[in-house]
Design a protein around this motif. Structure first.
Motif, mmCIF file in Angstrom:
data_model
loop_
_atom_site.group_PDB
_atom_site.id
_atom_site.type_symbol
_atom_site.label_atom_id
_atom_site.label_comp_id
_atom_site.label_asym_id
_atom_site.label_seq_id
_atom_site.Cartn_x
_atom_site.Cartn_y
_atom_site.Cartn_z
ATOM 1 N N TYR A 278 0.840 -1.200 0.000
ATOM 2 C CA TYR A 278 0.000 0.000 0.000
ATOM 3 C C TYR A 278 0.876 1.251 0.000
ATOM 4 C CZ TYR A 278 -3.743 3.187 1.621
ATOM 5 O OH TYR A 278 -4.649 4.213 1.756
ATOM 6 N N ARG B 29 -8.905 2.879 -3.678
ATOM 7 C CA ARG B 29 -8.426 1.585 -4.193
ATOM 8 C C ARG B 29 -6.976 1.666 -4.679
ATOM 9 N NH1 ARG B 29 -11.969 0.186 -1.480
ATOM 10 N NH2 ARG B 29 -13.855 -0.955 -2.034
ATOM 11 N N ILE C 157 -5.639 -3.696 -1.580
ATOM 12 C CA ILE C 157 -6.589 -3.199 -0.592
ATOM 13 C C ILE C 157 -7.048 -4.314 0.344
ATOM 14 C CG2 ILE C 157 -8.851 -2.131 -0.271
ATOM 15 C CD1 ILE C 157 -6.574 -0.287 -1.222
#
Length: 281
Positions: free
Chosen positions: A127, A178, A185
């Protein structure tokens, strides 16, 4: 004489300046009380010159500071001169990021509120990598990896013994973004759920259907010091972290975080909310 004082050294100097100004003394008057040249007071307050524990106590006495807890907290700022792990990034990353890691390392408690991104200390490497790839100007791949590794190392404060308590408020918008696609995610939401099970972590979700939203929508990162006078607010800006420590600013952001927490779901409700989001992916 220091050419690159750390955030901790700068904060000690700032607090000494605040005490002097509160006492109504000029730097020249303070230097006479201490028996040093005026520029030495300026250098201490700018973090360019070291200050011993004895000198901090002497200055506090001259400044009529009655708060013994505050004085001892300032004394502790002089004590630890070891180089933290973040120093290995000194020539690689902006100094403000190193100051952020140092701030977290010494914080008694952390509080944060985010609207667009999951908080840095709760981000997975995948992420975080997607976030850094969107930087403007664009970062070269090696710089992206340096920032990812730095962010992951910062997370150690949540796992050490004893771990730093961290209360975080995440707006639903941040959970809905997203970054990196469904697979990234899913991993990120699972990681949030795992972290929410830790005793030192409290996660609140502020849903879209909340009837209030305190503040202007900016992310807030609040690090509590050993005494309230040494608390620090970090605002994450596009050009890097901005640190605030004035009393009125600290009061304002404490209130904002309290109000956001009151508007958010409970930790249990927040866990169920994130579980339901995972099912939708």
């Amino acid at each position: 004489m220091r050419s690159n004082p750390t955030g901790r050294q700068l904060r000690l100097g700032t607090e000494l300046r605040k005490l002097r100004e509160r006492a109504g003394l000029t730097a020249a008057e303070a230097s006479q009380l201490l028996g040093v040249r005026p520029n030495q007071i300026s250098n201490m307050e700018a973090g360019r010159a070291g200050v011993s524990a004895e000198r901090v106590r002497t200055l506090a006495g001259h400044y009529d500071c009655p708060a013994s807890a505050q004085i001892e907290a300032l004394v502790r700022l002089t004590g630890d001169r070891s180089r933290g792990w973040w120093e290995e990034y000194r020539e690689i990353l902006p100094a403000a990021l190193l100051d952020l890691a140092e701030l977290e390392h010494y914080a008694a408690r952390l509080r944060s509120a985010v609207v667009v991104h999951v908080p840095g200390l709760f981000q997975t490497a995948e992420y975080a990598r997607e976030i850094f790839r969107q930087a403007v100007p664009q970062l070269p791949p090696p710089d992206v990896e340096h920032r990812v590794s730095f962010r992951v190392k910062r997370q150690a404060v949540l796992f050490r013994d004893p771990p730093t308590p961290h209360q975080v408020i995440i707006h639903e918008a941040a959970l809905r973004m997203r970054f990196g696609g469904p697979q990234v995610i899913r991993g990120q939401l699972r990681h949030l759920l795992d972290m929410s099970d830790r005793d030192n972590v409290t996660i609140h979700v502020l849903p879209f259907n909340s009837v209030v939203f305190p503040g202007s929508g900016q992310s807030i990162y609040y690090a509590e010091g050993p005494v309230p006078e040494l608390d620090t607010v970090n605002l994450d800006q596009s050009h890097g972290p901005v640190f605030l420590d004035a009393g009125a600013q600290l009061d304002k952001y404490r209130v904002l975080l309290d109000r956001m927490e009151a508007a958010a779901l409970t930790p249990e409700e927040s866990q169920h909310f994130i579980h339901d989001m995972l099912k939708e992916l």
